[in-house]
Scaffold this motif. Structure first.
Motif, PDB file in Angstrom:
ATOM      1  N   LYS A  24       1.027  -1.206   0.034  1.00 52.00           N
ATOM      2  CA  LYS A  24       0.104   0.180  -0.129  1.00 52.00           C
ATOM      3  C   LYS A  24       0.813   1.149   0.037  1.00 52.00           C
ATOM      4  CE  LYS A  24      -3.663  -2.485   0.064  1.00 52.00           C
ATOM      5  NZ  LYS A  24      -4.127  -3.087  -0.939  1.00 52.00           N
ATOM      6  N   LYS A  25       0.420   2.212  -0.710  1.00 53.56           N
ATOM      7  CA  LYS A  25       1.412   3.465  -1.024  1.00 53.56           C
ATOM      8  C   LYS A  25       0.699   4.667  -0.017  1.00 53.56           C
ATOM      9  CE  LYS A  25       4.044   1.772  -4.224  1.00 53.56           C
ATOM     10  NZ  LYS A  25       5.434   1.702  -3.971  1.00 53.56           N
ATOM     11  N   CYS A  26       1.548   5.315   0.350  1.00 54.67           N
ATOM     12  CA  CYS A  26       1.267   6.572   1.277  1.00 54.67           C
ATOM     13  C   CYS A  26       0.479   7.720   0.356  1.00 54.67           C
ATOM     14  CB  CYS A  26       2.430   7.198   2.053  1.00 54.67           C
ATOM     15  SG  CYS A  26       2.084   8.632   2.986  1.00 54.67           S
ATOM     16  N   MET A  33       3.730   1.540   2.709  1.00 53.83           N
ATOM     17  CA  MET A  33       3.153   1.836   4.365  1.00 53.83           C
ATOM     18  C   MET A  33       3.588   0.461   4.790  1.00 53.83           C
ATOM     19  SD  MET A  33       1.488   4.778   4.260  1.00 53.83           S
ATOM     20  CE  MET A  33      -0.049   4.702   5.617  1.00 53.83           C
ATOM     21  N   ASP A  34       3.793   0.676   6.330  1.00 54.91           N
ATOM     22  CA  ASP A  34       4.110  -0.509   7.228  1.00 54.91           C
ATOM     23  C   ASP A  34       3.160  -0.936   8.075  1.00 54.91           C
ATOM     24  OD1 ASP A  34       6.601  -1.027   5.905  1.00 54.91           O
ATOM     25  OD2 ASP A  34       7.854   0.217   7.309  1.00 54.91           O
ATOM     26  N   PHE A  35       2.841  -1.848   8.510  1.00 49.73           N
ATOM     27  CA  PHE A  35       1.955  -2.480   9.521  1.00 49.73           C
ATOM     28  C   PHE A  35       2.342  -1.749  10.874  1.00 49.73           C
ATOM     29  CE2 PHE A  35       0.184  -5.065  12.814  1.00 49.73           C
ATOM     30  CZ  PHE A  35      -1.039  -4.884  12.596  1.00 49.73           C
ATOM     31  N   ASP A  36       1.500  -1.036  11.645  1.00 46.07           N
ATOM     32  CA  ASP A  36       1.889  -0.396  12.910  1.00 46.07           C
ATOM     33  C   ASP A  36       1.153  -1.286  13.800  1.00 46.07           C
ATOM     34  OD1 ASP A  36       2.307   0.948  14.993  1.00 46.07           O
ATOM     35  OD2 ASP A  36       1.275   2.864  14.509  1.00 46.07           O
ATOM     36  N   PRO A  37       1.871  -2.153  14.652  1.00 52.39           N
ATOM     37  CA  PRO A  37       1.035  -2.896  15.523  1.00 52.39           C
ATOM     38  C   PRO A  37       0.536  -2.240  16.564  1.00 52.39           C
ATOM     39  CG  PRO A  37       3.595  -3.391  15.960  1.00 52.39           C
ATOM     40  CD  PRO A  37       3.223  -2.393  14.640  1.00 52.39           C
ATOM     41  N   THR A  39      -1.430   0.492  16.715  1.00 50.19           N
ATOM     42  CA  THR A  39      -2.929   0.838  16.201  1.00 50.19           C
ATOM     43  C   THR A  39      -3.506  -0.221  15.453  1.00 50.19           C
ATOM     44  OG1 THR A  39      -1.766   1.994  14.087  1.00 50.19           O
ATOM     45  CG2 THR A  39      -1.732   3.156  16.172  1.00 50.19           C
ATOM     46  N   GLY A  40      -2.771  -1.242  14.816  1.00 57.01           N
ATOM     47  CA  GLY A  40      -3.224  -2.077  14.158  1.00 57.01           C
ATOM     48  C   GLY A  40      -3.693  -1.660  12.796  1.00 57.01           C
ATOM     49  N   GLY A  41      -2.872  -0.376  12.336  1.00 57.61           N
ATOM     50  CA  GLY A  41      -3.217  -0.022  11.275  1.00 57.61           C
ATOM     51  C   GLY A  41      -2.063   0.256  10.208  1.00 57.61           C
ATOM     52  N   LEU A  42      -2.075   0.912   9.421  1.00 62.09           N
ATOM     53  CA  LEU A  42      -0.747   1.142   8.441  1.00 62.09           C
ATOM     54  C   LEU A  42      -0.256   2.591   8.891  1.00 62.09           C
ATOM     55  CD1 LEU A  42      -2.135   0.322   5.020  1.00 62.09           C
ATOM     56  CD2 LEU A  42      -0.677  -1.112   6.598  1.00 62.09           C
TER      57      LEU A  42
END
Length: 50
Positions: A24-26, A33-37, A39-42
């Motif tokens: 996924k692109k910003c 984009m990277d997974f952010d554990p 927040t559970g989002g990108l």
């Protein structure tokens, strides 16, 4: 040809398609984009966009 009857070219094309589907692109900077554990989002590691 491998044991499943697929050539290296077919396998390579499937890997590219899979990578394109999951990367996924910003919206702000077009970085991956990277997974952010937390927040559970990108999260964009380049500009911080969520």
């Amino acid at each position: 040809m491998n044991k499943f009857g697929l050539t290296d070219e077919v396998l390579d094309s499937q890997i590219v398609e899979t990578k394109q589907e999951i990367d996924k692109k910003c919206e702000c900077c077009a970085g991956d984009m990277d997974f952010d554990p937390s927040t559970g989002g990108l999260l964009c590691p380049f500009c911080g966009h969520k």
